[in-house]
Design an enzyme around this catalytic site. Structure first.
Site, PDB file in Angstrom:
ATOM      1  N   TYR A 158      63.080  42.486 -14.875  1.00  0.00           N
ATOM      2  CA  TYR A 158      62.211  43.322 -14.017  1.00  0.00           C
ATOM      3  C   TYR A 158      61.070  42.482 -13.453  1.00  0.00           C
ATOM      4  CZ  TYR A 158      59.780  47.606 -12.534  1.00  0.00           C
ATOM      5  OH  TYR A 158      59.177  48.605 -11.798  1.00  0.00           O
ATOM      6  N   PRO A 196      60.708  59.273 -14.218  1.00  0.00           N
ATOM      7  CA  PRO A 196      61.794  59.005 -15.176  1.00  0.00           C
ATOM      8  C   PRO A 196      61.990  57.529 -15.516  1.00  0.00           C
ATOM      9  CG  PRO A 196      62.489  60.610 -13.534  1.00  0.00           C
ATOM     10  CD  PRO A 196      61.144  60.096 -13.087  1.00  0.00           C
ATOM     11  N   GLN A 260      41.398  42.970 -16.354  1.00  0.00           N
ATOM     12  CA  GLN A 260      40.874  42.554 -17.669  1.00  0.00           C
ATOM     13  C   GLN A 260      41.124  41.082 -17.901  1.00  0.00           C
ATOM     14  OE1 GLN A 260      41.772  46.167 -20.501  1.00  0.00           O
ATOM     15  NE2 GLN A 260      43.504  45.899 -19.110  1.00  0.00           N
TER      16      GLN A 260
HETATM   17  N1  LIG Z   1      57.012  54.723 -12.353  1.00  0.00           N
HETATM   18  C1  LIG Z   1      56.435  53.565 -12.658  1.00  0.00           C
HETATM   19  O1  LIG Z   1      55.774  53.439 -13.692  1.00  0.00           O
HETATM   20  C2  LIG Z   1      56.576  52.395 -11.721  1.00  0.00           C
HETATM   21  C3  LIG Z   1      55.662  51.341 -11.861  1.00  0.00           C
HETATM   22  C4  LIG Z   1      55.771  50.249 -10.997  1.00  0.00           C
HETATM   23  C5  LIG Z   1      56.747  50.204 -10.040  1.00  0.00           C
HETATM   24  N2  LIG Z   1      57.631  51.231  -9.921  1.00  0.00           N
HETATM   25  C6  LIG Z   1      58.662  51.126  -8.902  1.00  0.00           C
HETATM   26  O2  LIG Z   1      58.622  52.285  -8.102  1.00  0.00           O
HETATM   27  C7  LIG Z   1      59.914  52.519  -7.541  1.00  0.00           C
HETATM   28  C8  LIG Z   1      60.318  53.966  -7.797  1.00  0.00           C
HETATM   29  O3  LIG Z   1      60.440  54.137  -9.190  1.00  0.00           O
HETATM   30  P1  LIG Z   1      60.289  55.546  -9.923  1.00  0.00           P
HETATM   31  O4  LIG Z   1      59.323  55.361 -11.008  1.00  0.00           O
HETATM   32  O5  LIG Z   1      60.107  56.631  -8.948  1.00  0.00           O
HETATM   33  O6  LIG Z   1      61.742  55.627 -10.587  1.00  0.00           O
HETATM   34  P2  LIG Z   1      62.812  56.797 -10.617  1.00  0.00           P
HETATM   35  O7  LIG Z   1      63.865  56.332 -11.546  1.00  0.00           O
HETATM   36  O8  LIG Z   1      62.147  58.099 -10.872  1.00  0.00           O
HETATM   37  O9  LIG Z   1      63.353  56.832  -9.115  1.00  0.00           O
HETATM   38  C9  LIG Z   1      64.141  55.804  -8.574  1.00  0.00           C
HETATM   39  C10 LIG Z   1      65.036  56.386  -7.514  1.00  0.00           C
HETATM   40  O10 LIG Z   1      65.833  55.304  -6.986  1.00  0.00           O
HETATM   41  C11 LIG Z   1      67.158  55.794  -6.858  1.00  0.00           C
HETATM   42  N3  LIG Z   1      68.117  54.671  -6.902  1.00  0.00           N
HETATM   43  C12 LIG Z   1      68.507  53.962  -7.973  1.00  0.00           C
HETATM   44  N4  LIG Z   1      69.432  53.056  -7.612  1.00  0.00           N
HETATM   45  C13 LIG Z   1      69.627  53.194  -6.270  1.00  0.00           C
HETATM   46  C14 LIG Z   1      70.456  52.553  -5.323  1.00  0.00           C
HETATM   47  N5  LIG Z   1      71.299  51.570  -5.664  1.00  0.00           N
HETATM   48  N6  LIG Z   1      70.370  52.951  -4.026  1.00  0.00           N
HETATM   49  C15 LIG Z   1      69.531  53.946  -3.672  1.00  0.00           C
HETATM   50  N7  LIG Z   1      68.744  54.620  -4.515  1.00  0.00           N
HETATM   51  C16 LIG Z   1      68.793  54.235  -5.819  1.00  0.00           C
HETATM   52  C17 LIG Z   1      67.357  56.757  -8.018  1.00  0.00           C
HETATM   53  O11 LIG Z   1      68.437  57.657  -7.784  1.00  0.00           O
HETATM   54  C18 LIG Z   1      66.010  57.449  -8.056  1.00  0.00           C
HETATM   55  O12 LIG Z   1      65.956  58.600  -7.250  1.00  0.00           O
HETATM   56  C19 LIG Z   1      60.849  51.486  -8.176  1.00  0.00           C
HETATM   57  O13 LIG Z   1      61.020  50.401  -7.303  1.00  0.00           O
HETATM   58  C20 LIG Z   1      60.078  51.054  -9.413  1.00  0.00           C
HETATM   59  O14 LIG Z   1      60.442  49.767  -9.846  1.00  0.00           O
HETATM   60  C21 LIG Z   1      57.559  52.335 -10.738  1.00  0.00           C
END
Ligand SMILES: NC(=O)c1ccc[n+]([C@@H]2O[C@H](COP(=O)([O-])OP(=O)(O)OC[C@H]3O[C@@H](n4cnc5c(N)ncnc54)[C@H](O)[C@@H]3O)[C@@H](O)[C@H]2O)c1
Length: 260
Positions: A158, A196, A260
Site C-alpha cells: 500500500y 470499509p 508530529q
Molecule cells: N478510508 C481511509 O482511511 C483511506 C485513507 C487514505 C486513502 N484512502 C483511499 O481512498 C480511496 C477510497 O477508499 P475508501 O476508504 O472509500 O474504500 P472503500 O473500500 O470503501 O471504497 C473503494 C471503492 O473502490 C471500488 N473498487 C475496488 N476495486 C475497483 C476496481 N478495480 N475498479 C473500480 N472500482 C473498484 C470498490 O468497489 C469500492 O466501492 C482509496 O484509493 C483508498 O486507498 C482511504
C-alpha cells in the site's frame, strides 16, 4: 457558498461507497454533473439514483473496472456523452489489504494492488486528457493516502502504491502545463477515514469497530479519525476554479498526524 462546481462534469471512480460516494454527493450538491463509476455496478447505480432523487438528472452510473484499459475508453466516452463533456476526474478507486511484512508478501496480491491503485491513474489520465482538454479548465484529483508519505511496517504494498501516485500526480501536472493545457492535477492524502477500507483494522480488534477506531485515533492529534466529508471538502476545492493556481500539490487530511 453553493454552486462551487456548477456546470462542472465530474467522473468519480470507486464511487459506489466510502470516500467516492461522499465525493460524488458533495460535487453534485455543489452543482456538478457526476459520473459514478465502480466495479460494483449495482451499488454505483443506487448511489446515482439517490443523488438524482435530490438533484434530478445530475448523476449517471457505470460499471467500471479501473484496471481495464478498454473499459476506461468505453466509460469515458459514455460519461462524456451523457454529461456533455468531462472537466473533472477523481481517481478514487483503490484497495487496502492484509497487513503483511515483505517476508510474507504475495506477488499476485502485490500486483493486484499496484494495478488498482497505480495503473488505474495512468490509464485513466491517458484516456481522459483529450476530454479534459476539450472542456478546460480541467482538474484531476488523485486520492493517495498519508501512507503515500509515511511508511508503516506491514504496509509495503500500500505504501508503494500510494507513494507512486503521489509523484505521478506531479508528473501529470507538469505534463499538462508543458502542453499548455489548463488542466491541473493534485493529490489528496487522507489518514484513517471511516469507510470499509478500515475493515482489516476492525478484524485485528476482534471485530470490535469502536475499539479499532479508538486504537487508530491514538496517533491523531485532533483526537478522532476522519469522516468521508473531511476528504470530500478537499476534493471539492481542487475540482473547483477556486484552486485555479494550484497544481502538482498535495493536501494532507490527517488530523495533524504527519505534523508530529
Ligand atoms: N478510508 C481511509 O482511511 C483511506 C485513507 C487514505 C486513502 N484512502 C483511499 O481512498 C480511496 C477510497 O477508499 P475508501 O476508504 O472509500 O474504500 P472503500 O473500500 O470503501 O471504497 C473503494 C471503492 O473502490 C471500488 N473498487 C475496488 N476495486 C475497483 C476496481 N478495480 N475498479 C473500480 N472500482 C473498484 C470498490 O468497489 C469500492 O466501492 C482509496 O484509493 C483508498 O486507498 C482511504
Amino acid at each position: 457558498m453553493t454552486g462551487r462546481v456548477a456546470g462542472k462534469k465530474a467522473l468519480v471512480t470507486g464511487g459506489a461507497g466510502g470516500l467516492g460516494e461522499a465525493i460524488a454527493r458533495m460535487l453534485a450538491r455543489e452543482g456538478a454533473s457526476v459520473a459514478v463509476t465502480d466495479i460494483n455496478a449495482e451499488a454505483a447505480g443506487a448511489i446515482a439514483a439517490s443523488i438524482n432523487a435530490e438533484h434530478p438528472g445530475r448523476a449517471f452510473a457505470y460499471a467500471h473496472d479501473v484496471t481495464d484499459e478498454a473499459a476506461w475508453k468505453d466509460v469515458l466516452a459514455r460519461a462524456a456523452a451523457d454529461m456533455g463533456g468531462l472537466s473533472v476526474l477523481v481517481h478514487n478507486a483503490g484497495i487496502g489489504g492484509a497487513l503483511n511484512f515483505l517476508t510474507d508478501c504475495d506477488l499476485d496480491a502485490w500486483r493486484k494492488m499496484q494495478a488498482i491503485n497505480v495503473e488505474s491513474v495512468m490509464l485513466g489520465t491517458k484516456h481522459a486528457l483529450p476530454y479534459l482538454q476539450a472542456n478546460q479548465p480541467g482538474s484531476i484529483v488523485v486520492i493517495s493516502s498519508i501512507a503515500g508519505l509515511l511508511a508503516a511496517p506491514g504496509m509495503g504494498a500500500y505504501n508503494a502504491s500510494k507513494a507512486a501516485v503521489w509523484l505521478l500526480s506531479k508528473t501529470i501536472a507538469l505534463e499538462c502545463a508543458k502542453a499548455k493545457m489548463d488542466v491541473r492535477c493534485n493529490s489528496v492524502h487522507p489518514a484513517f477515514i471511516k469507510t470499509p477500507i478500515l475493515d482489516p483494522f476492525v478484524a485485528m480488534s476482534g471485530g470490535d469497530e469502536a475499539k479499532a477506531h479508538e486504537r487508530l485515533t491514538r496517533g491523531i492529534p485532533l483526537g478522532r479519525i476522519g469522516d468521508p466529508d473531511d476528504v470530500a471538502y478537499a476534493v471539492l476545492y481542487l475540482a473547483s476554479d477556486e484552486s485555479r493556481f494550484v497544481t502538482g500539490a498535495e493536501i494532507k487530511i490527517d488530523g495533524g498526524l504527519s505534523a508530529q
